[in-house]
Each structure stands twice: as structure tokens, then as C-alpha cells.
Design an enzyme around this catalytic site. Structure first.
Site, short mmCIF file in Angstrom:
data_model
loop_
_atom_site.label_atom_id
_atom_site.label_comp_id
_atom_site.label_asym_id
_atom_site.label_seq_id
_atom_site.Cartn_x
_atom_site.Cartn_y
_atom_site.Cartn_z
N SER A 160 -14.56 40.60 -3.58
CA SER A 160 -14.47 41.93 -2.97
C SER A 160 -14.68 43.01 -4.02
O SER A 160 -14.36 42.82 -5.21
CB SER A 160 -13.08 42.13 -2.36
N TYR A 173 -3.86 41.69 -3.08
CA TYR A 173 -5.22 41.32 -2.65
C TYR A 173 -6.24 41.67 -3.73
O TYR A 173 -7.08 40.83 -4.11
CB TYR A 173 -5.55 42.04 -1.34
#
Ligand SMILES: NC(=O)c1ccc[n+]([C@@H]2O[C@H](COP(=O)([O-])OP(=O)(O)OC[C@H]3O[C@@H](n4cnc5c(N)ncnc54)[C@H](OP(=O)(O)O)[C@@H]3O)[C@@H](O)[C@H]2O)c1
Length: 263
Positions: A160, A173
Site C-alpha cells: 500500500s 496497518y
């Protein structure tokens, strides 16, 4: 006279184009019952790969996709459970006797905004790192013996922009995605057997995960040089590109419409 505005790249449909030939190859795609994983699984199937579809809870959606793809099977399991990695690899081995590729796509986040440092608990860390980092490692570890004997074995991690820039859906995350980028380089160095290991790091993608993120999507559309959020097929485009790049390993490809340039 109306000016020719050229091809409409934002809305071009590449979803039916193979781009790589994976005839007879067997690929595990974790977290492939929806979103990016589903788009990648569909794309690899159009390149004639046989797919092991996986999800943790969405059994019907996973089975439906496997049925639709034809040369595919479905394995339910949470990737943070060591039994799941074994079951995924066994499914490939028992049914087709080989494994050529692994897309580590499954991931979770914590329901705590990035800036809320006080809100992050040990349970958040354990769950997010347990799935995103440990789970990704466990499936890779289980897959490597078969990937090493494949003619062109590869692992592709979906990370990501949150692992690269100071952004993301939660602090655990973002840290987990940075860890998987580093795991990518370490596995690329040590996997052996000429197994290529790369990562694709999406920016904001319209999937069930981001279904309710309307304001974030507006912000990304306003800021990103390419003036839109990604579709799952945009990410599949990058995946087939890097899978086909046979002299590339240990790399993370940021696929964010240029958002990282302005964050
Ligand atoms: N959407 C974005 O904007 C974006 C941006 C950057 C990176 N990403 C990354 O892209 C990947 C896919 O995200 P997405 O947006 O496509 O999400 P999504 O549509 O919510 O799909 C997630 C998939 O992963 C599965 N999954 C979740 N936890 C799992 C676990 N522990 N074990 C096995 N499967 C699990 C889900 O199945 P169940 O429903 O059964 O749990 C589902 O199939 C993730 O790695 C995410 O971090 C997404």
C-alpha cells in the site's frame, strides 16, 4: 470542429486482456473473494492460469468465483492461521501437482484513525501484524518449496501507499505494509531457486473495503495528478506487468495515480 481528445484511458477496459501467458501455471491468490484479489484472480485466469481462490469468511463469494473461473478451486481460511497456508499449497499440489505463483493480497486494518495514537491497543497490533505480516510470511514460506522448482516461480505482495507515505487507514496497518515491503526485499534476496519476489503498492482503490470513503475519494480525485481513484483492474494491470517482468525482483511498484508525489 470538435477536437480529438484521444483515447479515454481512465475508462479503458483491460480486464479481458491477458498480457502474460500463464498457460498451465497454478497461482494462489489470497483474499480473492472481492476487490483487488478478485480482479487479479480473474485477470490471471484470462491468461490461462489455474487459480486457488481464498477468503477468510466470504465462502459463497469465493466458491462462486472459483466456479466461474472453471480451472480453479476455493480454500476457506484465515491466512494468520498456519493451517491455512498448508491447505492453500496442498490444494495446488493435490489438484494440479505444481505451483508457479503466489499473490499475497489478503489484509486487514484496525478501526482506529491514523492520528489516534492513544486508541491503538495491543490487540490491534496483534491482529493487523498477525494477518498482514505473519500471514503473508506463512503462506510464502509454505509456497516456496514448490515455487523453487517451478520454471518461473514468483511471489507478488499487495502492499500500500500507506507503507511508503505517512498515510493510511490505521497506524498498525501502515506499519504492517512497510514491513511487507521489506519482507519483499528479504525474500527476493533469500528465496533461492530464481524465485522473483515483488510488491505492488496501490493508492486508493474503489473496492468493498473503501465503499463508504466518499470524502477520501473526493480528496484523492482532487489531489492526484491522474485525477481519479484506482479501479481494481488498474491494480491488476500493474500485477500482470510485474509478473511478466522476468528480470525484476525485490521491487515495490507504487500504483497510485501519482498521489505519492503530492502527499
Ligand atoms: N482498497 C484500497 O484502497 C487499497 C489500497 C491499498 C492497498 N490495498 C490492499 O489491497 C488488498 C485488498 O484490499 P481490497 O480493497 O480489495 O479489500 P476487500 O475488497 O475488502 O477484499 C479483501 C479480501 O481479503 C480477504 N481477507 C481479509 N482478511 C483475510 C484473512 N485474514 N485471511 C484470508 N483472507 C482474508 C477478504 O475475505 P473475507 O471477506 O472472507 O474476509 C476479501 O476476499 C489488501 O492487501 C489491502 O491492504 C487496498
Amino acid at each position: 470542429m470538435v477536437a480529438d481528445s484521444g483515447p479515454d484511458l481512465a475508462h479503458a477496459d483491460h480486464s479481458k486482456e491477458p498480457a502474460v501467458d500463464l498457460t498451465g501455471h497454478v497461482v494462489i491468490v489470497t483474499g480473492s473473494s472481492s476487490g483487488i484479489g478478485e480482479a487479479v484472480a480473474r485477470r490471471l485466469a484470462t491468461a490461462d492460469a489455474r487459480i486457488v481462490v481464498n477468503s477468510a469468511r466470504s465462502v459463497q463469494a469465493g466458491e462462486r468465483l472459483a466456479n466461474e473461473l472453471g480451472e480453479a478451486c476455493y480454500v476457506q481460511g484465515d491466512i494468520s492461521d498456519p493451517g491455512t497456508s498448508r491447505a492453500l499449497v496442498d490444494a495446488a499440489q493435490d489438484r494440479w501437482g505444481r505451483l508457479d505463483g503466489l499473490v499475497n493480497n489478503a489484509a486487514v486494518t484496525a478501526d482506529v484513525p491514523l492520528a489516534d495514537i492513544d486508541g491503538v491497543t495491543v490487540d490491534h497490533w496483534n491482529r493487523v501484524l498477525g494477518v498482514n505480516v505473519v500471514g503473508t510470511f506463512l503462506v510464502s514460506q509454505a509456497a516456496l518449496p514448490l515455487l523453487r522448482v517451478a520454471e518461473d516461480g514468483w511471489i507478488l505482495n499487495i502492499t500500500s501507499i500507506a507503507g511508503i507515505r505517512q498515510t493510511g487507514s490505521s497506524l498498525p496497518y501502515a506499519v504492517s505494509k512497510a514491513a511487507v515491503d521489506h519482507l519483499t526485499t528479504l525474500l527476493a534476496k533469500h528465496a533461492g531457486g530464481r524465485v522473483r519476489v515483488n510488491a505492488v503498492a496501490p493508492g486508493l482503490v474503489a473496492t468493498p473495503w473503501t465503499e463508504t470513503w466518499d470524502r477520501v475519494k473526493e480528496g484523492v480525485t482532487a489531489m492526484a495528478p491522474l485525477e481519479r481513484v484506482a479501479t481494481p483492474d488498474d491494480i491488476a494491470d500493474a500485477c500482470v506487468g510485474i509478473i511478466g517482468a522476468r528480470y525484476t525482483t525485490g521491487q515495490t511498484l507504487l500504483v497510485d495515480g501519482g498521489l505519492g508525489l503530492v502527499l
